[in-house]
Design a protein around this motif. Structure first.
Motif, mmCIF file in Angstrom:
data_model
loop_
_atom_site.group_PDB
_atom_site.id
_atom_site.type_symbol
_atom_site.label_atom_id
_atom_site.label_comp_id
_atom_site.label_asym_id
_atom_site.label_seq_id
_atom_site.Cartn_x
_atom_site.Cartn_y
_atom_site.Cartn_z
ATOM 1 N N PHE A 195 -25.086 -55.052 -10.287
ATOM 2 C CA PHE A 195 -24.041 -56.080 -10.283
ATOM 3 C C PHE A 195 -22.695 -55.560 -10.786
ATOM 4 O O PHE A 195 -21.774 -56.347 -11.004
ATOM 5 C CB PHE A 195 -24.498 -57.279 -11.117
ATOM 6 C CG PHE A 195 -25.692 -57.973 -10.537
ATOM 7 C CD1 PHE A 195 -25.575 -58.741 -9.389
ATOM 8 C CD2 PHE A 195 -26.951 -57.819 -11.103
ATOM 9 C CE1 PHE A 195 -26.678 -59.367 -8.826
ATOM 10 C CE2 PHE A 195 -28.066 -58.443 -10.553
ATOM 11 C CZ PHE A 195 -27.929 -59.216 -9.409
ATOM 12 N N GLY A 196 -22.592 -54.241 -10.948
ATOM 13 C CA GLY A 196 -21.322 -53.672 -11.397
ATOM 14 C C GLY A 196 -20.870 -54.248 -12.717
ATOM 15 O O GLY A 196 -19.675 -54.476 -12.936
ATOM 16 N N LEU A 197 -21.827 -54.467 -13.625
ATOM 17 C CA LEU A 197 -21.474 -55.157 -14.864
ATOM 18 C C LEU A 197 -20.623 -54.292 -15.788
ATOM 19 O O LEU A 197 -19.902 -54.816 -16.632
ATOM 20 C CB LEU A 197 -22.737 -55.621 -15.597
ATOM 21 C CG LEU A 197 -22.521 -56.932 -16.363
ATOM 22 C CD1 LEU A 197 -22.435 -58.093 -15.397
ATOM 23 C CD2 LEU A 197 -23.607 -57.168 -17.392
ATOM 24 N N GLY A 198 -20.717 -52.976 -15.625
ATOM 25 C CA GLY A 198 -19.891 -52.117 -16.461
ATOM 26 C C GLY A 198 -18.420 -52.468 -16.358
ATOM 27 O O GLY A 198 -17.706 -52.526 -17.363
ATOM 28 N N ARG A 199 -17.966 -52.721 -15.137
ATOM 29 C CA ARG A 199 -16.558 -53.093 -14.947
ATOM 30 C C ARG A 199 -16.274 -54.506 -15.434
ATOM 31 O O ARG A 199 -15.183 -54.799 -15.935
ATOM 32 C CB ARG A 199 -16.188 -52.966 -13.471
ATOM 33 C CG ARG A 199 -16.137 -51.526 -12.978
ATOM 34 C CD ARG A 199 -15.587 -51.448 -11.572
ATOM 35 N NE ARG A 199 -15.471 -50.071 -11.117
ATOM 36 C CZ ARG A 199 -14.971 -49.714 -9.945
ATOM 37 N NH1 ARG A 199 -14.544 -50.655 -9.102
ATOM 38 N NH2 ARG A 199 -14.898 -48.437 -9.606
ATOM 39 N N LEU A 200 -17.241 -55.393 -15.276
ATOM 40 C CA LEU A 200 -17.015 -56.783 -15.676
ATOM 41 C C LEU A 200 -16.908 -56.935 -17.190
ATOM 42 O O LEU A 200 -16.224 -57.840 -17.674
ATOM 43 C CB LEU A 200 -18.141 -57.674 -15.145
ATOM 44 C CG LEU A 200 -18.263 -57.806 -13.624
ATOM 45 C CD1 LEU A 200 -19.369 -58.795 -13.270
ATOM 46 C CD2 LEU A 200 -16.943 -58.248 -13.003
ATOM 47 N N ILE A 201 -17.586 -56.074 -17.940
ATOM 48 C CA ILE A 201 -17.576 -56.228 -19.400
ATOM 49 C C ILE A 201 -16.651 -55.234 -20.088
ATOM 50 O O ILE A 201 -16.442 -55.322 -21.298
ATOM 51 C CB ILE A 201 -18.993 -56.101 -19.991
ATOM 52 C CG1 ILE A 201 -19.558 -54.691 -19.794
ATOM 53 C CG2 ILE A 201 -19.920 -57.152 -19.394
ATOM 54 C CD1 ILE A 201 -20.919 -54.484 -20.449
#
Length: 314
Positions: A193-199
């Motif tokens: 979910f590409g969470l690295g960029r989101l957080i």
């Protein structure tokens, strides 16, 4: 210092200190939780909610991933093929690692011989292990880059829909809490979910495998495992939000910290990164590069011991 705050903690089961860390950093607001490392037990987060004493929104990344794979079979097959490739790479790396570590360990225990020659031989043997680790990590990163280039998972409709939902949830949260569990599964869902960029840029609390997932490389370790060789091994590339540290949860239970040659090899193998213990009560906070630590955080040193970590960064 950067406005971003990252707090890394030790295991939370016996001596939880997450709530105190959250209260010190976040005056109010709800917390977004990532418990994907718990896999099918992802929803069993009541103990976490009770401990924090504030509203918690579980991002449910594991369940969301299962829904995505059920909807997008092409993505599921591509994901499975990548995981099969990574598992094969790990098997081949382990075979080579056995042979690379053996001479380094023997030389670090050797006391007879000309000191100058012994020092040189030790350095060469350790460099052979370091070279293998670098090569393995480079190949892992190449596999992920190729997968992202070919598959573009975050652009696929099923993933993009969930990602929009996650963005909305995160917009209403004051911080993100990332629990431990199965580190490979956790990383897979974070990447999906590409969470690295989101957080990135948010206040993040992470413990155990959650802390490992934020680092540049995930190192598995256990000096006396129920089965297997007990060789510390590079498993994965992490999200890279925490730089310059190799994080070792449950270190006092899993590592022979009184065995000077083993500790020295571990520290020298991953230098210049600092290898840090994250046992119960441990607390590190910083911005991803600069850190302050509680007294219980220790670092493995090249001389073969452990000592309190004084923190690092300008």
């Amino acid at each position: 210092m950067s406005s971003r705050t990252i707090v890394l903690l030790g295991p939370q089961r016996l001596h939880p200190n997450l709530a105190a860390a959250v209260d010190a950093c976040c005056a109010g607001g709800q917390i977004a939780a990532v418990t994907a490392g718990w896999q099918e037990r992802e929803e069993e987060d009541q103990e976490l909610r009770d401990h924090l004493g504030r509203k918690v929104v579980n991002l449910m990344l594991h369940r969301r991933g299962e829904e995505v794979f059920a909807e997008d079979r092409e993505l599921f097959l591509a994901h499975r093929a990548r995981q099969d490739e990574l598992r094969e790479l790990q098997r081949l790396y382990r075979l080579r690692l056995d042979y690379a570590l053996a001479p380094a360990r023997r030389l670090l225990r050797r006391r007879r011989g000309t000191p100058r020659l012994l020092i040189s031989a030790r350095a060469s043997a350790i460099e052979a292990v370091r070279s293998l680790d670098r090569e393995h990590l480079s190949v892992i990163r190449a596999v992920h880059r190729d997968y992202q280039r070919r598959v573009r998972p975050t652009r696929r409709p099923a993933v993009a829909r969930h990602r929009r939902e996650l963005q909305k949830i995160l917009a209403d949260c004051s911080a993100v809490a990332i629990a431990g569990g199965h580190v490979a599964v956790l990383l897979n869902r974070l990447r999906l979910f590409g969470l690295g960029r989101l957080i990135a840029g948010r206040t993040i609390f992470a413990w155990s495998a959650g802390a490992m997932a934020l680092s540049e490389r995930v190192v598995l370790f256990h000096d006396s495992p129920p089965q297997g060789a007990g060789n510390p091994e590079v498993l994965e590339a992490g999200l890279g939000l925490v730089r310059g540290l190799v994080l070792l949860p449950h270190a006092r239970r899993r590592l022979r910290l009184g065995d000077a040659p083993r500790v020295a090899l571990f520290a020298r193998r991953f230098a210049p990164a600092v290898c840090l213990t994250l046992d119960e009560g441990a607390h590190l906070d910083g911005d991803g590069r600069r850190w302050q630590a509680s007294d219980s955080v220790e670092q493995l040193v090249a001389g073969g011991g452990v000592e309190p970590f004084p923190g690092c960064g300008a």
